[in-house]
Enzyme design. Structure first.
Site, PDB file in Angstrom:
ATOM      1  N   CYS A  66      15.468   5.427  26.252  1.00 56.39           N
ATOM      2  CA  CYS A  66      15.400   4.994  27.657  1.00 56.39           C
ATOM      3  C   CYS A  66      16.337   3.815  27.901  1.00 56.39           C
ATOM      4  O   CYS A  66      17.012   3.751  28.927  1.00 56.39           O
ATOM      5  CB  CYS A  66      13.970   4.616  28.016  1.00 56.39           C
ATOM      6  N   CYS A  95       5.605   4.825  28.677  1.00 61.95           N
ATOM      7  CA  CYS A  95       5.417   4.234  29.997  1.00 61.95           C
ATOM      8  C   CYS A  95       4.716   5.131  31.003  1.00 61.95           C
ATOM      9  O   CYS A  95       3.964   4.662  31.833  1.00 61.95           O
ATOM     10  CB  CYS A  95       6.770   3.782  30.555  1.00 61.95           C
TER      11      CYS A  95
END
Length: 362
Positions: A102, A198
């Site tokens: 990410c 997340c």
């Protein structure tokens, strides 16, 4: 003189909130940007991933600081570059680290590109890391707060990206960050840090993966190849794991905890041993297919440095050799429970050199 414009990734957490506050105090023109990286409402509306709450908190912080705020939808890029990779790795039996990807693909590529399209001079994040400029080069270095240091997650970002980035928290501890947030009445001051992936959360990873990958029950075996239990799917387990094995009362065995030390994905089996320091959990070294070096420097093999095999793992001195198709890393002392799919990250004292994905251990 025109102020330098900084686009900061506001996540709705205390770290990025304080980073934005500090940048404004330093005289920058600050714009807050919330990244929406996931679109599956059945997941994101659960308690495990309150992105709407995070977005709202980020907006409230921007209002408090009197800075412009906007949201950018990067969910398409996130699905293609992070989610698909994660499923593929789990299917192979590896334990991927999507946070690392990410950073490389979203925060320091898609986000960075978007920020400069709207006139940024720099981007900024709430990472605990430091950029050191030496002889015109930018080096990634550990932050002051070693316990929160996040250079492990940033090792796949290049010097080119770091030259455009600011880390306002580089010389602060977590407690100092929270104190700044409290003194300035930021809504995120007492907000808990996020845990796990997340958009899923640690607790629901199994349920999330099961929506895309079929699990099959299989045998749990001890070091003597005896079947001592059943598991829910070999890909769900990782080396060193203790929780979720549901093994107890094995005849002829002591009442000691069991740990996963090996997985046989083709046969859908996992192997376990007793005792957290069992030699079957120990590794003398590892292999990576390739190392991504942050700085474009012609490193000469063999390399003597230190290696860190997971976040908050204490680095161990190592010796890196370049072989024909892979890179071999030998440790100065054994390291416990290394999981293929995770990253080995290399350091020269406080400077992060780079790292690679672990493909196997020895």
């Amino acid at each position: 003189m025109k102020k330098k414009r900084v686009i900061i990734g506001l996540s709705g957490g205390v770290d990025s909130s304080v980073a934005a506050y500090l940048l404004k105090e330093q005289g920058y023109e600050v714009i807050g940007l919330f990244m929406k990286n996931w679109h599956d409402e059945s997941v994101t509306l659960s308690k495990e991933c309150p992105w709407l709450e995070d977005s709202n908190d980020a907006m409230l912080v921007a209002e408090k600081l009197c800075i412009p705020f906007q949201t950018v939808d990067l969910s398409k890029e996130y699905k293609e570059r992070i989610i698909d990779y994660m499923f593929d790795e789990y299917s192979k039996g590896n334990t991927p680290n999507p946070d690392i990807l990410c950073n490389r693909e979203i925060k320091f590529k898609s986000f960075l590109d978007y920020a400069f399209e709207i006139g940024a001079d720099f981007i900024a994040t709430g990472h605990y890391a430091k950029i050191i400029n030496k002889d015109g080069r930018n080096f990634l270095s550990r932050a002051k707060d070693i316990n929160k240091d996040q250079t492990y997650f940033l090792h796949e970002v290049s010097e080119k990206e770091f030259s455009k980035c600011l880390f306002p928290l580089e010389n602060l501890t977590k407690s100092e960050v929270r104190n700044i947030a409290l003194k300035n009445d930021l809504v995120t001051a007492n907000k808990k840090d996020s845990v796990g992936i997340c958009f899923v959360g640690e607790k629901n990873l199994k349920d999330f993966l099961n929506r895309f990958i079929e699990f099959k029950k299989g045998n749990i075996k001890d070091e003597n190849n005896n079947v001592i239990g059943q598991h829910q799917g070999a890909i769900l387990y990782t080396q060193g794991q203790r929780q979720g094995l549901m093994i107890g009362g094995v005849k002829g065995k002591e009442e000691l905890p069991w740990y996963v030390y090996k997985k046989d994905i083709p046969n859908n089996e996992i192997y376990v041993c007793q005792g957290g320091n069992n030699e079957l959990l120990m590794n003398k070294g590892l292999y990576v297919e390739d190392i991504n070096f942050i700085n474009d420097i012609n490193y000469q093999y063999p390399i003597n440095c230190s290696v860190q095999v997971r976040h908050q793992h204490t680095p161990v001195k190592c010796f890196i050799e370049k072989l024909s198709n892979e890179t071999k890393v030998t440790f100065s002392e054994p390291i416990r429970a290394i999981a293929p799919g995770q990253s080995a990250v290399f350091y020269d004292n406080e400077i992060c050199l780079g790292g690679g994905v672990i493909c196997k251990t020895f």
